[in-house]
Design an enzyme around this catalytic site. Structure first.
Site, PDB file in Angstrom:
ATOM      1  N   GLN A  66      17.644  28.160 -16.233  1.00 18.79           N
ATOM      2  CA  GLN A  66      16.456  28.290 -16.902  1.00 18.79           C
ATOM      3  C   GLN A  66      15.752  29.643 -16.025  1.00 18.79           C
ATOM      4  O   GLN A  66      15.472  29.588 -14.791  1.00 18.79           O
ATOM      5  CB  GLN A  66      15.478  26.989 -16.780  1.00 18.79           C
ATOM      6  CG  GLN A  66      14.254  27.348 -17.415  1.00 18.79           C
ATOM      7  CD  GLN A  66      13.274  26.094 -17.191  1.00 18.79           C
ATOM      8  OE1 GLN A  66      12.779  25.950 -16.102  1.00 18.79           O
ATOM      9  NE2 GLN A  66      12.708  25.455 -18.184  1.00 18.79           N
ATOM     10  N   CYS A  96       5.757  25.530 -17.968  1.00 22.25           N
ATOM     11  CA  CYS A  96       5.217  25.105 -16.576  1.00 22.25           C
ATOM     12  C   CYS A  96       3.825  25.729 -16.340  1.00 22.25           C
ATOM     13  O   CYS A  96       3.525  26.885 -16.896  1.00 22.25           O
ATOM     14  CB  CYS A  96       6.147  25.964 -15.570  1.00 22.25           C
ATOM     15  SG  CYS A  96       5.382  25.694 -13.809  1.00 22.25           S
TER      16      CYS A  96
HETATM   17  C1  LIG Z   1       9.754  17.809  -9.778  1.00 23.82           C
HETATM   18  C2  LIG Z   1       9.672  18.238 -11.106  1.00 23.82           C
HETATM   19  C3  LIG Z   1      10.024  19.807 -11.096  1.00 23.82           C
HETATM   20  C4  LIG Z   1       9.946  20.389 -12.769  1.00 23.82           C
HETATM   21  N1  LIG Z   1      10.493  21.775 -12.586  1.00 23.82           N
HETATM   22  C5  LIG Z   1      10.479  22.152 -13.847  1.00 23.82           C
HETATM   23  C6  LIG Z   1      11.121  23.477 -14.209  1.00 23.82           C
HETATM   24  O1  LIG Z   1      11.683  24.231 -13.293  1.00 23.82           O
HETATM   25  N2  LIG Z   1      11.191  23.764 -15.398  1.00 23.82           N
HETATM   26  C7  LIG Z   1      10.886  23.223 -16.295  1.00 23.82           C
HETATM   27  O2  LIG Z   1      11.102  23.623 -17.596  1.00 23.82           O
HETATM   28  N3  LIG Z   1      10.324  21.748 -16.264  1.00 23.82           N
HETATM   29  C8  LIG Z   1      10.182  21.571 -14.978  1.00 23.82           C
HETATM   30  N4  LIG Z   1       9.747  20.205 -14.951  1.00 23.82           N
HETATM   31  C9  LIG Z   1       9.367  19.390 -16.090  1.00 23.82           C
HETATM   32  C10 LIG Z   1      10.634  18.372 -16.637  1.00 23.82           C
HETATM   33  O3  LIG Z   1      11.543  19.433 -17.087  1.00 23.82           O
HETATM   34  C11 LIG Z   1      10.042  17.699 -17.756  1.00 23.82           C
HETATM   35  O4  LIG Z   1       9.762  18.399 -18.816  1.00 23.82           O
HETATM   36  C12 LIG Z   1       9.279  16.788 -17.483  1.00 23.82           C
HETATM   37  O5  LIG Z   1       9.351  15.934 -16.312  1.00 23.82           O
HETATM   38  C13 LIG Z   1       9.012  15.529 -18.524  1.00 23.82           C
HETATM   39  O6  LIG Z   1      10.219  15.197 -18.892  1.00 23.82           O
HETATM   40  P1  LIG Z   1      10.408  13.470 -17.885  1.00 23.82           P
HETATM   41  O7  LIG Z   1       9.214  12.812 -18.599  1.00 23.82           O
HETATM   42  O8  LIG Z   1      11.661  12.970 -18.581  1.00 23.82           O
HETATM   43  O9  LIG Z   1      10.421  13.287 -16.470  1.00 23.82           O
HETATM   44  C14 LIG Z   1       9.649  19.567 -13.592  1.00 23.82           C
HETATM   45  C15 LIG Z   1       9.408  17.933 -13.448  1.00 23.82           C
HETATM   46  C16 LIG Z   1       9.421  17.428 -12.175  1.00 23.82           C
HETATM   47  C17 LIG Z   1       8.963  16.101 -12.065  1.00 23.82           C
END
Ligand SMILES: Cc1cc2nc3c(=O)[nH]c(=O)nc-3n(C[C@H](O)[C@H](O)[C@H](O)COP(=O)(O)O)c2cc1C
Length: 325
Positions: A66, A96
């Site tokens: 990514q 983000c």
């Molecule tokens: C600790 C953490 C770091 C994240 N870093 C990124 C990232 O580097 N790039 C990205 O697209 N999303 C990032 N996200 C978002 C996740 O990819 C995802 O879109 C978001 O957590 C929602 O999905 P979930 O409810 O299944 O966790 C991050 C989420 C968390 C919790």
């Protein structure tokens, strides 16, 4: 043949979490789950320590990198470097909301500039033969009407993009931390579902709040795949449960066999000078919900950082969990 088998299952990119060790561990659990790196910015790749940001083990394959950026030439250069290193997909971060990322004019704020995203996509796709995909929100700030979302998607689609991962909530660019931006704005899965219904030619993967096999199954009926972040971090064995629910070929390794293989990996990493502290983080949730789980975790988090190069900490912690396969 199971009709669900062409559906996708992915672990979400998560900064500081889905590092190469975590991905190695997840690959032991499922040979079909799609793995994404944490977001890596173009300057980090072009001017930083490339091995630190892009190094990975061949066993993790296939892995998507990514990227974070908005300069088409830089993104194209990074995509080329990644393809040469063996990455299987390039994904652009359009989700983000952090201040740092906004200052760099990338991440979620790019949803306001669909033409630029289309240009970035085209530059990357022209530079590589592997697929380039987009991970976006459904909108930002007040600009979260379904029509704006579809207009964003179709603008990028016109540049040739056919795969979109949709974190199905909008991002608020002011006033919320990145963490709050993952919980406060409500999930609107119907944006992704309706997009797929209106554009069946697209591959649509839905993300956000998916935490059980049943919920994943309800999405697999409407879109091409699900991407799961926090729930897989908290309970990595859920990856196996979803792998099985999709009808993928059964994996032979049970939890203990996964652990044995991961310990061998840790030994190799410790020999390269890595600290055990980093290696134990992805496995903390392996026995989620099972008797002894708390003691397993507490042994790892107290002993791991103290005995930095002593992998037997993992076997000791395993003793606390009642026998499960
Ligand atoms: C600790 C953490 C770091 C994240 N870093 C990124 C990232 O580097 N790039 C990205 O697209 N999303 C990032 N996200 C978002 C996740 O990819 C995802 O879109 C978001 O957590 C929602 O999905 P979930 O409810 O299944 O966790 C991050 C989420 C968390 C919790």
């Amino acid at each position: 043949m199971n009709a669900a088998i062409d559906r996708r299952l992915a672990v979400a990119p998560m900064l500081d979490w889905t590092d190469r060790h975590c991905r190695y561990f997840h690959r032991l659990i499922s040979d079909r789950v799609l793995l994404y790196t944490e977001m890596v910015t173009c300057p980090a790749i072009l001017r930083g320590d490339r091995d630190k940001y892009l190094g990975f083990s061949p066993e993790e394959n296939p892995v998507a990198l990514q990227l974070g950026g908005s300069d088409p030439a830089d993104l194209a250069a990074c995509a080329r470097i990644a393809e040469d290193l063996g990455y299987a997909e390039i994904n652009l971060n359009v989700g983000c909301p952090s201040d740092r990322v906004q200052k760099g004019r990338f991440g979620a704020c790019l949803m306001k500039e669909p033409e630029l995203v289309a240009e970035c996509f085209a530059a990357m796709q022209n530079a590589v033969t592997i697929p380039v995909t987009i991970k976006s929100r459904i909108g930002v700030d007040d600009d979260d009407a379904y029509e704006s979302f579809v207009s964003f998607i179709t603008t990028v689609q016109a540049a040739g993009c056919d795969t979109f991962i949709i974190h199905a909530r909008k991002a608020l660019l002011q006033g919320l931390s990145p963490k709050q931006n993952r919980t406060v704005p409500p999930l609107k899965y119907h944006y992704a579902h309706d997009l797929k219904a209106a554009h069946p030619e697209l591959t649509v993967v839905v993300n956000g709040g998916i935490d059980t096999v049943a919920v994943a199954q309800s999405h697999w009926q409407q879109v091409d795949g699900v991407m799961v972040g926090r729930a897989f971090w908290n309970d990595p064995w859920l990856i196996r449960e979803m792998h099985e629910a999709l009808g993928f070929a059964p994996m032979q390794r049970d939890r203990d066999a996964v652990l044995t293989a991961y310990v061998a990996y840790c030994q190799a990493m410790l020999q390269q000078g890595l600290s055990l502290h980093w290696l134990i983080r992805p496995i903390l949730g392996l026995f989620h919900g099972l008797p002894g789980n708390k003691k397993w975790k507490s042994h790892l988090v107290t002993e791991g950082p103290r005995r930095k190069d002593d992998v037997s900490v993992i076997a000791e912690a395993r003793e606390w969990v009642k026998h499960v396969s």
